[in-house]
Design a protein around this motif. Structure first.
Motif, PDB file in Angstrom:
ATOM      1  N   HIS A 144      -1.198  45.041 -36.279  1.00 15.38           N
ATOM      2  CA  HIS A 144      -0.973  46.206 -37.151  1.00 15.38           C
ATOM      3  C   HIS A 144       0.349  46.862 -36.721  1.00 15.38           C
ATOM      4  O   HIS A 144       0.378  47.932 -36.115  1.00 15.38           O
ATOM      5  N   SER A 156      -8.019  51.514 -47.123  1.00 20.42           N
ATOM      6  CA  SER A 156      -6.967  52.168 -46.343  1.00 20.42           C
ATOM      7  C   SER A 156      -6.780  53.599 -46.825  1.00 20.42           C
ATOM      8  O   SER A 156      -6.864  53.870 -48.022  1.00 20.42           O
ATOM      9  N   LEU A 157      -6.541  54.497 -45.907  1.00 21.21           N
ATOM     10  CA  LEU A 157      -6.103  55.852 -46.232  1.00 21.21           C
ATOM     11  C   LEU A 157      -4.664  56.037 -45.761  1.00 21.21           C
ATOM     12  O   LEU A 157      -3.731  56.193 -46.547  1.00 21.21           O
ATOM     13  N   ARG A 158      -4.474  55.967 -44.422  1.00 19.59           N
ATOM     14  CA  ARG A 158      -3.171  56.262 -43.821  1.00 19.59           C
ATOM     15  C   ARG A 158      -2.086  55.283 -44.247  1.00 19.59           C
ATOM     16  O   ARG A 158      -0.968  55.679 -44.612  1.00 19.59           O
ATOM     17  N   THR A 159      -2.382  53.995 -44.177  1.00 16.74           N
ATOM     18  CA  THR A 159      -1.347  53.001 -44.444  1.00 16.74           C
ATOM     19  C   THR A 159      -0.885  53.101 -45.892  1.00 16.74           C
ATOM     20  O   THR A 159       0.310  53.048 -46.188  1.00 16.74           O
ATOM     21  N   LEU A 175      -7.163  56.093 -35.937  1.00 19.26           N
ATOM     22  CA  LEU A 175      -7.983  56.590 -37.055  1.00 19.26           C
ATOM     23  C   LEU A 175      -8.170  55.491 -38.113  1.00 19.26           C
ATOM     24  O   LEU A 175      -7.258  54.682 -38.274  1.00 19.26           O
TER      25      LEU A 175
HETATM   26  N1   CP Z   1      -4.758  53.571 -39.015  1.00 22.16           N
HETATM   27  C1   CP Z   1      -4.814  53.014 -40.245  1.00 22.16           C
HETATM   28  O1   CP Z   1      -4.220  51.970 -40.496  1.00 22.16           O
HETATM   29  O2   CP Z   1      -5.538  53.735 -41.134  1.00 22.16           O
HETATM   30  P1   CP Z   1      -6.006  53.176 -42.573  1.00 22.16           P
HETATM   31  O3   CP Z   1      -6.905  51.992 -42.292  1.00 22.16           O
HETATM   32  O4   CP Z   1      -6.724  54.325 -43.207  1.00 22.16           O
HETATM   33  O5   CP Z   1      -4.798  52.747 -43.336  1.00 22.16           O
END
Ligand code: CP
Length: 333
Positions: A165, A65-68, A291
Protein backbone atom coordinates in the motif's frame (compact mmCIF):
# COMPACT_ATOMS: atom_id res chain seq x y z
CA UNK A 1 16.10 11.80 6.18
CA UNK A 2 17.96 15.04 5.57
CA UNK A 3 16.92 17.39 2.79
CA UNK A 4 19.56 19.63 1.18
CA UNK A 5 16.90 22.21 0.41
CA UNK A 6 18.66 24.24 -2.29
CA UNK A 7 19.30 21.04 -4.27
CA UNK A 8 15.60 20.24 -4.23
CA UNK A 9 14.36 23.77 -4.77
CA UNK A 10 14.33 23.30 -8.51
CA UNK A 11 13.12 19.73 -8.60
CA UNK A 12 9.91 20.54 -10.35
CA UNK A 13 11.50 22.22 -13.34
CA UNK A 14 14.42 19.81 -13.55
CA UNK A 15 12.15 16.78 -13.50
CA UNK A 16 14.80 14.77 -11.70
CA UNK A 17 12.41 12.43 -9.91
CA UNK A 18 10.75 11.00 -12.99
CA UNK A 19 8.52 8.01 -12.18
CA UNK A 20 6.89 5.69 -14.70
CA UNK A 21 4.44 4.02 -12.31
CA UNK A 22 3.81 3.84 -8.56
CA UNK A 23 3.36 0.26 -7.45
CA UNK A 24 6.03 0.16 -4.73
CA UNK A 25 8.92 2.07 -3.20
CA UNK A 26 11.08 0.46 -5.89
CA UNK A 27 9.40 2.74 -8.46
CA UNK A 28 10.64 5.83 -6.62
CA UNK A 29 14.03 6.93 -7.98
CA UNK A 30 14.71 9.26 -5.06
CA UNK A 31 12.67 8.79 -1.89
CA UNK A 32 14.02 11.95 -0.24
CA UNK A 33 12.92 13.95 -3.24
CA UNK A 34 9.40 12.54 -3.27
CA UNK A 35 8.94 13.14 0.47
CA UNK A 36 10.30 16.64 0.07
CA UNK A 37 7.82 17.30 -2.71
CA UNK A 38 4.97 15.95 -0.56
CA UNK A 39 6.05 18.30 2.25
CA UNK A 40 6.00 21.22 -0.16
CA UNK A 41 2.58 20.19 -1.48
CA UNK A 42 1.22 19.96 2.06
CA UNK A 43 2.27 23.57 2.61
CA UNK A 44 1.24 24.86 -0.83
CA UNK A 45 -1.46 22.48 -2.13
CA UNK A 46 -2.51 24.85 -4.94
CA UNK A 47 0.95 25.63 -6.32
CA UNK A 48 0.37 23.68 -9.56
CA UNK A 49 -3.38 24.21 -10.21
CA UNK A 50 -3.29 23.48 -13.95
CA UNK A 51 -0.65 20.73 -14.16
CA UNK A 52 -3.34 18.09 -14.69
CA UNK A 53 -5.86 20.13 -16.67
CA UNK A 54 -7.30 18.30 -19.64
CA UNK A 55 -6.17 14.99 -18.13
CA UNK A 56 -8.15 12.31 -16.34
CA UNK A 57 -7.28 9.95 -13.47
CA UNK A 58 -9.23 6.68 -13.58
CA UNK A 59 -9.73 5.10 -10.16
CA UNK A 60 -10.61 1.40 -10.28
CA UNK A 61 -11.78 -0.14 -7.00
CA UNK A 62 -12.17 -3.88 -6.54
CA UNK A 63 -12.59 -3.28 -2.77
CA UNK A 64 -14.03 -0.71 -0.35
CA UNK A 65 -12.22 2.52 0.49
CA UNK A 66 -12.76 5.82 2.27
CA UNK A 67 -9.35 7.50 2.61
CA UNK A 68 -7.71 6.30 -0.59
CA UNK A 69 -10.70 7.18 -2.73
CA UNK A 70 -11.28 10.66 -1.27
CA UNK A 71 -7.64 11.70 -0.80
CA UNK A 72 -6.63 10.68 -4.31
CA UNK A 73 -9.61 12.49 -5.83
CA UNK A 74 -8.80 15.59 -3.78
CA UNK A 75 -5.15 15.41 -4.87
CA UNK A 76 -6.22 15.28 -8.52
CA UNK A 77 -8.62 18.22 -7.98
CA UNK A 78 -5.77 20.32 -6.54
CA UNK A 79 -3.88 19.76 -9.82
CA UNK A 80 -6.84 20.57 -12.06
CA UNK A 81 -7.16 16.91 -13.08
CA UNK A 82 -10.52 15.17 -13.61
CA UNK A 83 -11.31 11.80 -12.08
CA UNK A 84 -13.53 8.88 -13.02
CA UNK A 85 -14.26 6.21 -10.42
CA UNK A 86 -15.30 2.67 -11.30
CA UNK A 87 -16.37 0.28 -8.53
CA UNK A 88 -15.66 -2.93 -10.38
CA UNK A 89 -17.50 -5.27 -8.01
CA UNK A 90 -20.80 -3.37 -8.37
CA UNK A 91 -20.55 -1.71 -11.78
CA UNK A 92 -17.88 -3.40 -13.89
CA UNK A 93 -17.73 -6.67 -15.73
CA UNK A 94 -16.06 -9.60 -13.99
CA UNK A 95 -12.51 -9.76 -15.31
CA UNK A 96 -10.51 -12.73 -16.54
CA UNK A 97 -6.73 -12.54 -16.00
CA UNK A 98 -5.63 -15.94 -17.32
CA UNK A 99 -3.81 -16.11 -20.64
CA UNK A 100 -5.49 -18.49 -23.05
CA UNK A 101 -8.61 -18.79 -20.87
CA UNK A 102 -11.73 -20.19 -22.52
CA UNK A 103 -14.16 -17.59 -21.26
CA UNK A 104 -17.37 -19.60 -21.11
CA UNK A 105 -18.00 -18.98 -17.38
CA UNK A 106 -18.90 -15.91 -15.25
CA UNK A 107 -16.10 -13.65 -16.43
CA UNK A 108 -17.27 -11.42 -19.26
CA UNK A 109 -14.15 -9.43 -20.09
CA UNK A 110 -10.40 -10.07 -20.26
CA UNK A 111 -7.92 -7.73 -18.59
CA UNK A 112 -6.25 -7.29 -22.00
CA UNK A 113 -9.24 -5.39 -23.39
CA UNK A 114 -10.47 -3.82 -20.13
CA UNK A 115 -7.14 -2.23 -19.21
CA UNK A 116 -6.39 -1.15 -22.78
CA UNK A 117 -9.81 0.52 -23.06
CA UNK A 118 -9.39 2.35 -19.74
CA UNK A 119 -6.09 3.65 -21.12
CA UNK A 120 -8.07 5.23 -23.99
CA UNK A 121 -10.09 7.30 -21.50
CA UNK A 122 -7.58 8.10 -18.76
CA UNK A 123 -3.98 9.33 -18.69
CA UNK A 124 -3.24 7.72 -15.31
CA UNK A 125 -4.95 4.64 -13.82
CA UNK A 126 -5.22 3.89 -10.09
CA UNK A 127 -6.12 0.35 -9.03
CA UNK A 128 -7.15 -1.13 -5.70
CA UNK A 129 -7.10 -4.93 -5.61
CA UNK A 130 -6.69 -6.66 -2.24
CA UNK A 131 -5.30 -10.14 -1.74
CA UNK A 132 -7.74 -13.01 -1.69
CA UNK A 133 -5.76 -14.60 1.20
CA UNK A 134 -6.34 -18.06 -0.25
CA UNK A 135 -3.58 -18.55 -2.83
CA UNK A 136 -0.30 -17.05 -1.60
CA UNK A 137 1.54 -17.49 -4.89
CA UNK A 138 -1.22 -15.76 -6.87
CA UNK A 139 -1.46 -12.90 -4.37
CA UNK A 140 2.29 -12.35 -4.26
CA UNK A 141 2.50 -12.51 -8.07
CA UNK A 142 0.20 -9.44 -8.01
CA UNK A 143 -1.82 -10.80 -10.92
CA UNK A 144 -4.43 -8.03 -10.89
CA UNK A 145 -2.36 -4.86 -10.62
CA UNK A 146 0.36 -6.29 -12.87
CA UNK A 147 -2.36 -7.11 -15.41
CA UNK A 148 -3.43 -3.47 -15.46
CA UNK A 149 0.19 -2.28 -15.62
CA UNK A 150 0.89 -4.61 -18.53
CA UNK A 151 -2.12 -3.84 -20.71
CA UNK A 152 -3.22 -0.28 -20.01
CA UNK A 153 -0.30 1.52 -21.66
CA UNK A 154 -0.61 4.24 -18.99
CA UNK A 155 1.14 4.86 -15.66
CA UNK A 156 -0.54 2.78 -12.95
CA UNK A 157 -0.79 3.86 -9.30
CA UNK A 158 -1.40 1.28 -6.60
CA UNK A 159 -4.35 2.22 -4.42
CA UNK A 160 -3.41 -0.89 -2.37
CA UNK A 161 -2.54 -4.15 -4.02
CA UNK A 162 -2.30 -7.70 -2.70
CA UNK A 163 1.10 -7.12 -1.10
CA UNK A 164 1.66 -3.35 -0.78
CA UNK A 165 0.00 0.00 0.00
CA UNK A 166 2.58 2.57 -1.15
CA UNK A 167 0.37 5.69 -1.02
CA UNK A 168 -0.33 4.90 2.63
CA UNK A 169 3.37 4.30 3.31
CA UNK A 170 4.38 7.59 1.71
CA UNK A 171 1.85 9.39 3.93
CA UNK A 172 3.22 7.49 6.94
CA UNK A 173 6.80 8.55 6.19
CA UNK A 174 5.63 12.12 5.65
CA UNK A 175 3.92 12.01 9.08
CA UNK A 176 7.05 10.65 10.78
CA UNK A 177 9.24 13.24 9.06
CA UNK A 178 6.93 15.96 10.31
CA UNK A 179 6.98 14.75 13.91
CA UNK A 180 10.38 13.15 14.52
CA UNK A 181 12.68 14.79 17.05
CA UNK A 182 15.78 12.68 16.40
CA UNK A 183 17.47 12.02 13.06
CA UNK A 184 16.94 8.24 13.21
CA UNK A 185 13.78 7.55 15.22
CA UNK A 186 12.92 4.11 16.58
CA UNK A 187 9.77 3.04 14.76
CA UNK A 188 7.96 -0.05 16.10
CA UNK A 189 5.47 -1.94 13.96
CA UNK A 190 3.33 -4.00 16.30
CA UNK A 191 0.81 -6.65 15.34
CA UNK A 192 -2.51 -6.20 17.18
CA UNK A 193 -5.60 -8.42 17.32
CA UNK A 194 -8.56 -8.19 14.94
CA UNK A 195 -11.69 -10.30 14.46
CA UNK A 196 -11.07 -10.86 10.72
CA UNK A 197 -8.13 -12.07 8.64
CA UNK A 198 -6.48 -9.05 7.02
CA UNK A 199 -3.85 -8.78 4.24
CA UNK A 200 -0.14 -8.16 4.83
CA UNK A 201 -0.07 -5.23 2.37
CA UNK A 202 0.11 -2.35 4.87
CA UNK A 203 2.79 -3.86 7.14
CA UNK A 204 4.87 -5.14 4.20
CA UNK A 205 4.83 -1.73 2.62
CA UNK A 206 5.37 0.18 5.87
CA UNK A 207 8.55 -1.79 6.61
CA UNK A 208 9.89 -1.36 3.07
CA UNK A 209 9.40 2.41 3.15
CA UNK A 210 10.56 3.08 6.71
CA UNK A 211 13.74 1.02 6.28
CA UNK A 212 14.44 2.89 3.04
CA UNK A 213 13.80 6.20 4.88
CA UNK A 214 16.65 5.25 7.23
CA UNK A 215 14.71 4.71 10.49
CA UNK A 216 15.45 2.09 13.15
CA UNK A 217 12.59 -0.30 12.41
CA UNK A 218 11.54 -2.99 14.90
CA UNK A 219 8.73 -5.46 14.19
CA UNK A 220 6.90 -7.32 16.94
CA UNK A 221 4.22 -10.00 16.56
CA UNK A 222 3.11 -13.35 17.97
CA UNK A 223 4.74 -16.51 16.59
CA UNK A 224 3.52 -17.44 13.12
CA UNK A 225 2.99 -13.84 11.95
CA UNK A 226 6.42 -13.40 10.34
CA UNK A 227 6.24 -11.15 7.28
CA UNK A 228 8.02 -12.30 4.11
CA UNK A 229 11.82 -11.81 4.22
CA UNK A 230 11.73 -9.86 0.97
CA UNK A 231 9.93 -7.02 2.78
CA UNK A 232 11.69 -7.05 6.14
CA UNK A 233 15.38 -6.78 5.19
CA UNK A 234 16.94 -4.06 7.34
CA UNK A 235 14.35 -4.32 10.13
CA UNK A 236 14.76 -6.15 13.46
CA UNK A 237 12.32 -8.71 14.84
CA UNK A 238 11.63 -8.61 18.60
CA UNK A 239 9.01 -11.20 19.57
CA UNK A 240 8.43 -9.66 23.01
CA UNK A 241 6.10 -6.71 22.46
CA UNK A 242 7.00 -4.98 25.74
CA UNK A 243 10.71 -5.16 24.94
CA UNK A 244 10.12 -3.92 21.40
CA UNK A 245 8.24 -0.87 22.68
CA UNK A 246 11.03 0.24 25.02
CA UNK A 247 12.44 3.56 23.82
CA UNK A 248 10.14 3.72 20.77
CA UNK A 249 9.47 7.14 19.22
CA UNK A 250 6.63 5.90 16.99
CA UNK A 251 4.29 2.94 17.51
CA UNK A 252 2.51 1.76 14.36
CA UNK A 253 -0.23 -0.76 15.16
CA UNK A 254 -1.66 -3.06 12.51
CA UNK A 255 -3.27 -6.44 12.28
CA UNK A 256 -2.30 -8.88 9.57
CA UNK A 257 -3.02 -12.53 8.93
CA UNK A 258 -0.30 -15.16 8.78
CA UNK A 259 1.99 -15.31 5.74
CA UNK A 260 3.46 -18.69 6.74
CA UNK A 261 0.04 -20.29 7.37
CA UNK A 262 -1.37 -18.20 4.60
CA UNK A 263 -4.40 -16.08 5.43
CA UNK A 264 -5.01 -17.73 8.80
CA UNK A 265 -5.82 -15.99 12.08
CA UNK A 266 -3.53 -17.66 14.64
CA UNK A 267 -4.19 -15.35 17.58
CA UNK A 268 -6.72 -12.84 18.87
CA UNK A 269 -4.82 -12.30 22.12
CA UNK A 270 -6.01 -9.01 23.71
CA UNK A 271 -2.65 -8.72 25.49
CA UNK A 272 -1.36 -7.33 22.15
CA UNK A 273 -3.87 -4.43 22.10
CA UNK A 274 -2.03 -1.10 22.26
CA UNK A 275 -3.00 0.37 25.63
CA UNK A 276 -1.80 3.28 27.78
CA UNK A 277 0.29 0.79 29.77
CA UNK A 278 2.05 -0.33 26.57
CA UNK A 279 2.61 3.26 25.45
CA UNK A 280 4.15 4.03 28.86
CA UNK A 281 7.03 1.69 27.92
CA UNK A 282 8.02 3.96 25.02
CA UNK A 283 9.91 7.24 24.83
CA UNK A 284 6.65 9.24 24.79
CA UNK A 285 5.95 7.70 21.40
CA UNK A 286 3.38 8.85 18.90
CA UNK A 287 0.67 6.34 18.01
CA UNK A 288 -0.02 5.60 14.34
CA UNK A 289 -2.53 3.47 12.42
CA UNK A 290 -3.57 3.62 8.76
CA UNK A 291 -7.34 3.42 9.56
CA UNK A 292 -9.99 2.10 9.54
CA UNK A 293 -9.30 0.87 13.07
CA UNK A 294 -11.25 -1.31 15.52
CA UNK A 295 -11.31 0.68 18.75
CA UNK A 296 -10.59 -1.29 21.93
CA UNK A 297 -9.42 -4.25 19.85
CA UNK A 298 -6.37 -2.84 18.03
CA UNK A 299 -5.96 0.20 20.31
CA UNK A 300 -7.75 1.51 23.38
CA UNK A 301 -9.86 4.69 23.28
CA UNK A 302 -7.42 6.25 25.74
CA UNK A 303 -4.50 5.91 23.31
CA UNK A 304 -6.24 6.79 20.05
CA UNK A 305 -7.90 9.83 21.64
CA UNK A 306 -4.67 11.02 23.30
CA UNK A 307 -2.56 13.96 22.05
CA UNK A 308 0.09 11.41 21.02
CA UNK A 309 -2.25 9.89 18.42
CA UNK A 310 -1.40 10.87 14.83
CA UNK A 311 -4.12 8.92 13.04
CA UNK A 312 -6.02 11.94 11.71
CA UNK A 313 -2.81 13.71 10.67
CA UNK A 314 -1.74 10.51 8.87
CA UNK A 315 -5.03 10.37 7.00
CA UNK A 316 -4.70 14.07 6.15
CA UNK A 317 -1.25 13.39 4.75
CA UNK A 318 -2.78 11.02 2.22
CA UNK A 319 -3.64 14.08 0.07
CA UNK A 320 -0.11 15.54 -0.29
CA UNK A 321 1.27 12.01 -0.69
CA UNK A 322 -1.08 11.27 -3.59
CA UNK A 323 -0.58 14.73 -5.04
CA UNK A 324 3.22 14.36 -5.03
CA UNK A 325 2.89 11.04 -6.86
CA UNK A 326 0.50 12.50 -9.44
CA UNK A 327 2.84 15.46 -10.02
CA UNK A 328 5.74 13.11 -10.71
CA UNK A 329 3.67 10.96 -13.09
CA UNK A 330 2.15 13.96 -14.89
CA UNK A 331 5.63 15.31 -15.54
CA UNK A 332 6.37 12.18 -17.56
CA UNK A 333 3.25 12.44 -19.77
N1 CP B 1 -5.92 3.54 4.94
C1 CP B 1 -6.69 3.33 3.85
O1 CP B 1 -6.20 2.96 2.79
O2 CP B 1 -8.00 3.59 4.06
P1 CP B 1 -9.17 3.15 3.04
O3 CP B 1 -9.14 1.64 2.98
O4 CP B 1 -10.43 3.69 3.65
O5 CP B 1 -8.88 3.73 1.69
Amino acid sequence: MDFPSDFFADHFHLGIFFMKQFLSVNDVPYLQGLVHLAKEVREFPHKYPTLGSGKCLGLIFMNSSLRTRMSTQRAAMNLGMSTMVLNMQQDGWQLEFGDGAIMNGDKAEHIREAAAVMGQYCEIIGVRAFSGLKDRDADYAETVIQGFAQYTNRPVVSLESATRHPLQSLADVLTIENRKQVAKPKVVLTWAPHPRALPQAVPNSFVEWTVRAGYEVVITHPEGYELPDTFTAGATLEPNQNKALEGAHFVYAKNWSSYLHYGQTLSQDPAWTVSAEKMALTDQAYFMHCLPVRRNVIVTDEVIDSPQSLVIEQAGNRVPAAQAVLIELLKGL
